[in-house]
Design an enzyme around this catalytic site. Structure first.
Site, PDB file in Angstrom:
ATOM      1  N   LYS A 104      -7.085   3.232  -2.684  1.00  0.00           N
ATOM      2  CA  LYS A 104      -7.427   3.181  -1.259  1.00  0.00           C
ATOM      3  C   LYS A 104      -7.641   4.599  -0.758  1.00  0.00           C
ATOM      4  CE  LYS A 104      -5.032   1.877   3.076  1.00  0.00           C
ATOM      5  NZ  LYS A 104      -3.839   1.164   3.606  1.00  0.00           N
TER       6      LYS A 104
ATOM      7  N   ASP B 181       0.865  -1.182   0.000  1.00  0.00           N
ATOM      8  CA  ASP B 181       0.000   0.000   0.000  1.00  0.00           C
ATOM      9  C   ASP B 181       0.904   1.235   0.000  1.00  0.00           C
ATOM     10  OD1 ASP B 181      -1.732  -2.118   0.554  1.00  0.00           O
ATOM     11  OD2 ASP B 181      -2.950  -0.978   1.979  1.00  0.00           O
TER      12      ASP B 181
ATOM     13  N   LYS C 172     -10.397   0.154  -1.666  1.00  0.00           N
ATOM     14  CA  LYS C 172     -10.204  -0.100  -0.235  1.00  0.00           C
ATOM     15  C   LYS C 172     -10.524   1.143   0.582  1.00  0.00           C
ATOM     16  CE  LYS C 172      -6.625  -1.409   3.153  1.00  0.00           C
ATOM     17  NZ  LYS C 172      -5.248  -1.929   3.334  1.00  0.00           N
TER      18      LYS C 172
END
EC number: 4.1.2.4
Length: 256
Positions: A165, A102, A197
């Protein structure tokens, strides 16, 4: 099973159970691995700092939970615009054995009008990842402006992101339904293989159901799976287990 219980069950299966605190230790990560193996099934992944990947891998193997993915973070949490450092961190994370990375998009640079550095950073980090899944954190709560949230999402997808995300969980405003609407719409327009996400601020099954509902409305019920949808959370799990009558009511927490 009630709709709320169904949402709780799904959210567990879609969760990146997270600890990204300055005081994290090997023992806290070991405990997180044990928590990820829940009475309602395993979470999709855990999300931890890179230095804890080896102990997490060992623990998950000992638990027979090899299906739980190990995610980590790079260029975190500030989203700096130094591409070389972001790439070095990402390569190191992959070398440590991360299944997923991430990375924080250089969102402040975008706010100052620089689109190219974000695109180039994501592109370079995806090249560094190879087959490892790359999730790009756009920090939607700081971008705030719908046009900027849209642009960060577009640039990330164009550069090769596997997921977009919402948040690091380190700023006052994290996942919101408004940001989810924009980001999921961009996915529907650009590439429905890209995942989404929401991270931080999802506290219970009702809120999880709300995010799932938006995803299903925009992309269809069949779209939502661990390959395309994750919840980033630390305190959500206990609440979901309580909804499923598998745990006591959670204590109030400041957790992500």
């Amino acid at each position: 099973m009630t709709d709320l219980k169904k949402a709780a069950q799904r959210a567990i299966e879609l969760m990146d159970l997270t600890t990204l605190n300055d005081d994290d230790t090997d023992q806290k990560v070991i405990d997180l691995c044990h928590k990820a193996v829940t009475p309602a099934g395993n979470t999709a992944a855990i999300c931890i700092y890179p230095r804890f990947i080896p102990i997490a891998r060992k623990t998950l193997d000992e638990l027979g939970a090899e299906d739980i993915q190990i995610a980590t973070v790079t260029n975190f949490p500030h989203g700096n615009d130094d591409i070389a450092i972001a790439v070095l961190e990402t390569r190191a994370a992959v070398a440590y054995g991360a299944d997923e990375v991430d990375v924080v998009f250089p969102y402040r640079a975008l706010m100052e009008g620089n689109e190219s550095v974000g695109y180039e950073l994501v592109k370079a980090c995806k090249e560094a990842c190879g087959d490892v899944l790359l999730k790009v954190i756009i920090e939607s709560g700081v971008l705030a402006d719908p046009a900027l949230i849209r642009r960060a999402s577009e640039l990330s997808i164009d550069a090769g992101a596997d997921f977009i995300k919402t948040s690091t969980g380190k700023v006052p405003v994290n996942a919101t339904i408004e940001a989810a609407e924009i980001m999921l719409t961009v996915i529907s327009e650009k590439n429905t293989k890209v995942g989404f996400k929401p991270a931080g601020g999802v506290r219970d099954a009702a809120q999880a159901a709300e995010f799932l509902g938006v995803a299903e409305r925009i992309l269809g019920a069949d779209w939502v799976s661990p390959r395309t949808f994750r919840f980033g959370a630390s305190s959500l799990l206990n609440s979901l287990l309580h909804t499923l009558e598998l745990a006591d009511a959670p204590k109030p927490t400041q957790g992500y």
